[in-house]
Scaffold this motif. Structure first.
Motif, PDB file in Angstrom:
ATOM      1  N   GLN A 123       9.973   7.062  -9.652  1.00  0.00           N
ATOM      2  CA  GLN A 123       8.660   6.552  -9.289  1.00  0.00           C
ATOM      3  C   GLN A 123       8.616   5.029  -9.329  1.00  0.00           C
ATOM      4  O   GLN A 123       7.776   4.408  -8.685  1.00  0.00           O
ATOM      5  N   SER A 124       9.524   4.432 -10.059  1.00  0.00           N
ATOM      6  CA  SER A 124       9.549   2.968 -10.170  1.00  0.00           C
ATOM      7  C   SER A 124      10.591   2.326  -9.249  1.00  0.00           C
ATOM      8  O   SER A 124      10.897   1.144  -9.390  1.00  0.00           O
ATOM      9  N   CYS A 125      11.097   3.093  -8.318  1.00  0.00           N
ATOM     10  CA  CYS A 125      12.187   2.629  -7.449  1.00  0.00           C
ATOM     11  C   CYS A 125      11.850   1.329  -6.721  1.00  0.00           C
ATOM     12  O   CYS A 125      12.702   0.447  -6.575  1.00  0.00           O
ATOM     13  N   PHE A 126      10.604   1.180  -6.275  1.00  0.00           N
ATOM     14  CA  PHE A 126      10.220   0.017  -5.477  1.00  0.00           C
ATOM     15  C   PHE A 126       9.408  -1.009  -6.268  1.00  0.00           C
ATOM     16  O   PHE A 126       8.875  -1.953  -5.678  1.00  0.00           O
ATOM     17  N   ASP A 127       9.308  -0.820  -7.576  1.00  0.00           N
ATOM     18  CA  ASP A 127       8.436  -1.688  -8.383  1.00  0.00           C
ATOM     19  C   ASP A 127       8.788  -3.170  -8.263  1.00  0.00           C
ATOM     20  O   ASP A 127       7.903  -4.022  -8.122  1.00  0.00           O
ATOM     21  N   GLU A 128      10.076  -3.492  -8.344  1.00  0.00           N
ATOM     22  CA  GLU A 128      10.478  -4.903  -8.299  1.00  0.00           C
ATOM     23  C   GLU A 128      10.188  -5.510  -6.924  1.00  0.00           C
ATOM     24  O   GLU A 128       9.681  -6.627  -6.820  1.00  0.00           O
ATOM     25  N   ALA A 129      10.492  -4.754  -5.874  1.00  0.00           N
ATOM     26  CA  ALA A 129      10.211  -5.241  -4.522  1.00  0.00           C
ATOM     27  C   ALA A 129       8.710  -5.392  -4.311  1.00  0.00           C
ATOM     28  O   ALA A 129       8.252  -6.368  -3.695  1.00  0.00           O
ATOM     29  N   GLN A 130       7.942  -4.446  -4.822  1.00  0.00           N
ATOM     30  CA  GLN A 130       6.481  -4.526  -4.683  1.00  0.00           C
ATOM     31  C   GLN A 130       5.938  -5.743  -5.425  1.00  0.00           C
ATOM     32  O   GLN A 130       5.035  -6.422  -4.946  1.00  0.00           O
ATOM     33  N   ARG A 131       6.502  -6.009  -6.612  1.00  0.00           N
ATOM     34  CA  ARG A 131       6.070  -7.170  -7.394  1.00  0.00           C
ATOM     35  C   ARG A 131       6.356  -8.468  -6.646  1.00  0.00           C
ATOM     36  O   ARG A 131       5.518  -9.383  -6.611  1.00  0.00           O
ATOM     37  N   ILE A 132       7.518  -8.545  -6.017  1.00  0.00           N
ATOM     38  CA  ILE A 132       7.897  -9.747  -5.266  1.00  0.00           C
ATOM     39  C   ILE A 132       6.947  -9.958  -4.083  1.00  0.00           C
ATOM     40  O   ILE A 132       6.479 -11.075  -3.829  1.00  0.00           O
ATOM     41  N   VAL A 133       6.668  -8.874  -3.368  1.00  0.00           N
ATOM     42  CA  VAL A 133       5.778  -8.974  -2.207  1.00  0.00           C
ATOM     43  C   VAL A 133       4.364  -9.343  -2.636  1.00  0.00           C
ATOM     44  O   VAL A 133       3.690 -10.150  -1.978  1.00  0.00           O
ATOM     45  N   TYR A 134       3.922  -8.774  -3.752  1.00  0.00           N
ATOM     46  CA  TYR A 134       2.583  -9.095  -4.272  1.00  0.00           C
ATOM     47  C   TYR A 134       2.479 -10.591  -4.597  1.00  0.00           C
ATOM     48  O   TYR A 134       1.503 -11.254  -4.214  1.00  0.00           O
ATOM     49  N   LEU A 135       3.490 -11.102  -5.305  1.00  0.00           N
ATOM     50  CA  LEU A 135       3.493 -12.526  -5.660  1.00  0.00           C
ATOM     51  C   LEU A 135       3.561 -13.404  -4.413  1.00  0.00           C
ATOM     52  O   LEU A 135       2.930 -14.469  -4.346  1.00  0.00           O
ATOM     53  N   LEU A 150       0.834  -1.211   0.000  1.00  0.00           N
ATOM     54  CA  LEU A 150       0.000   0.000   0.000  1.00  0.00           C
ATOM     55  C   LEU A 150       0.864   1.254   0.000  1.00  0.00           C
ATOM     56  O   LEU A 150       0.534   2.246  -0.663  1.00  0.00           O
ATOM     57  N   ALA A 151       1.967   1.225   0.739  1.00  0.00           N
ATOM     58  CA  ALA A 151       2.883   2.378   0.763  1.00  0.00           C
ATOM     59  C   ALA A 151       3.461   2.625  -0.628  1.00  0.00           C
ATOM     60  O   ALA A 151       3.615   3.780  -1.050  1.00  0.00           O
ATOM     61  N   CYS A 152       3.759   1.563  -1.362  1.00  0.00           N
ATOM     62  CA  CYS A 152       4.282   1.704  -2.731  1.00  0.00           C
ATOM     63  C   CYS A 152       3.234   2.293  -3.665  1.00  0.00           C
ATOM     64  O   CYS A 152       3.564   3.102  -4.551  1.00  0.00           O
ATOM     65  N   GLU A 153       1.977   1.883  -3.508  1.00  0.00           N
ATOM     66  CA  GLU A 153       0.903   2.441  -4.327  1.00  0.00           C
ATOM     67  C   GLU A 153       0.792   3.938  -4.117  1.00  0.00           C
ATOM     68  O   GLU A 153       0.596   4.703  -5.067  1.00  0.00           O
ATOM     69  N   THR A 154       0.907   4.372  -2.873  1.00  0.00           N
ATOM     70  CA  THR A 154       0.869   5.805  -2.564  1.00  0.00           C
ATOM     71  C   THR A 154       2.091   6.514  -3.130  1.00  0.00           C
ATOM     72  O   THR A 154       1.992   7.589  -3.720  1.00  0.00           O
ATOM     73  N   TYR A 155       3.257   5.901  -2.979  1.00  0.00           N
ATOM     74  CA  TYR A 155       4.515   6.495  -3.426  1.00  0.00           C
ATOM     75  C   TYR A 155       4.505   6.788  -4.916  1.00  0.00           C
ATOM     76  O   TYR A 155       4.972   7.844  -5.362  1.00  0.00           O
ATOM     77  N   LYS A 156       3.955   5.886  -5.706  1.00  0.00           N
ATOM     78  CA  LYS A 156       3.973   6.054  -7.162  1.00  0.00           C
ATOM     79  C   LYS A 156       3.127   7.225  -7.648  1.00  0.00           C
ATOM     80  O   LYS A 156       3.248   7.663  -8.787  1.00  0.00           O
ATOM     81  N   LYS A 157       2.266   7.750  -6.781  1.00  0.00           N
ATOM     82  CA  LYS A 157       1.415   8.878  -7.158  1.00  0.00           C
ATOM     83  C   LYS A 157       2.033  10.231  -6.793  1.00  0.00           C
ATOM     84  O   LYS A 157       1.466  11.270  -7.099  1.00  0.00           O
TER      85      LYS A 157
END
Length: 378
Positions: free
Chosen positions: A333-345, A280-287
């Protein structure tokens, strides 16, 4: 999740207005005294906040009646000093505390003596309004441009339009989420006599809701009331249709109104709620559009979730962690994308299937199906 972010289409026009204002120091306001008990409580409810609530020697006594009034309207919430503090701490958890700080600064500004208006107007403009401000608020281009012009020759109403925009943003977006947050619901329950809920026991970071779907009792907690009948006998706020959608896919669960709330409650029972909090923090960060704010929030996310021995450290592989460490000084804005993807999976493949088979989900679904069948037979 936070929304209603406005694009800035003409930054050059605003930069022209920026240069007409003097270089002022960032305006820092002391936070209101909030009380030792509430300070400790909110820290436990929102564990990933970077800073604690400041308070003085005078403790603020909160009553259940006052806290209940906060749910009547945003106006009621902001009229209470303790309400302002609680809401501000919640906004910190969403990385959007600049909204209430700007609103409060505007309230203070309107009480300023005329000979101090220019100085305060410059500080407010530089801290909250100008492009790439340290605490840049999300207002539309035309409001930002008009505010920049008014700040050059300030009056008591110079920030009224921007303040109104931010108020509406909070009222429609973060205020409803605050009323559904654990911090608010459990604070209210605690003040209502400190009774143990017959359906939900919160101890440390573990929450049990296995009897959530029994008939209402005098000792039921506010979180559970969210999903049951109200005092007028109206139907439950969470619908059978929504609950059934949760089992269709993890994406459905995460995009429905109450899915993330119940799923987070379940993750608490597994001591793994840091996963959904990070996501959720990553979703906010990307905005976030302001570069300065993006850097600040990125470092807070890194400190709380990424760095080794972080208080809410997530489980990601070394390459993903090292990539974030390399880029954290100038995060995109994509700094945490890979980590977010891993956590989502990880949630999708691991805890989500267990959630669907859990007593929490199955009893909720069964209860709503029973209620639905009962209504059809009457």
């Amino acid at each position: 999740m936070p929304g209603l972010f406005f694009p800035h289409n003409h930054p050059n026009d605003l930069k022209e207005a920026d240069c007409k204002l003097g270089e002022g120091k960032v305006h820092k306001r002391k936070q209101r005294a909030f009380g030792t008990d509430l300070k400790s409580y909110l820290k436990s409810m929102v564990p990933h906040l970077e800073s604690s609530i400041k308070f003085n020697s005078r403790n603020v006594t909160l009553s259940a009646e006052e806290v209940m009034q906060w749910s009547q309207s945003l106006e009621k919430l902001l009229a209470s000093q303790s309400g302002q503090g609680a809401f501000r701490e919640f906004l910190k958890s969403e990385f959007s505390e600049e909204n209430i700080e700007f609103w409060l600064a505007c309230e203070d500004y309107k009480k300023t003596k005329s000979d101090h208006l220019q100085d305060k107007a410059e500080k407010i403009y530089e801290e909250f309004v100008q492009i790439d401000a340290a605490k840049q608020i999300n207002i539309d281009y035309h409001t930002r441009k008009a505010t920049a012009k008014k700040a050059q020759d300030p009056t008591f109403t110079s920030f009224d339009e921007a303040q109104k925009t931010v108020y509406v943003l909070m009222e429609r977006d973060s205020y409803p989420r605050f009323l559904k947050s654990e911090a608010y619901l459990n604070l209210l329950n605690k003040l209502q006599g400190g009774l143990k809920c017959t359906c939900c026991t919160i101890s440390g970071s573990k929450t049990h809701m296995f009897s959530l779907f029994r008939r209402m009792s005098p000792n039921i907690c506010c979180l559970c009331k969210l999903f049951r009948e109200d005092e007028n006998g109206n139907t439950s706020k969470v619908s059978l249709e929504e609950v059934l959608q949760w089992s269709q896919s993890f994406e459905k669960l995460m995009t429905t109104k109450y899915g993330p709330i119940i799923y987070k409650t379940y993750l608490k029972t597994e001591y793994s709620d840091e996963n959904i909090e990070f996501w959720l923090a990553c979703e906010t960060y990307k905005k976030i559009e302001s570069r300065r704010k993006r850097i600040s929030v990125a470092r807070r996310i890194f400190k709380n979730y990424i760095q080794p021995q972080a208080p809410n450290e997530i489980n990601i592989d070394s390459p993903a962690r090292e990539a974030i460490i390399r880029n954290i000084q100038e995060p995109t804005q994509s700094c945490f994308d890979e980590a977010q993807r891993i956590v989502y999976l990880h949630m999708e493949r691991d805890s989500y299937p267990r959630f669907l088979g859990s007593e929490i989900y199955q009893k909720l679904k069964h209860r709503l199906q029973t209620d639905s069948n009962d209504s059809l037979t009457h």
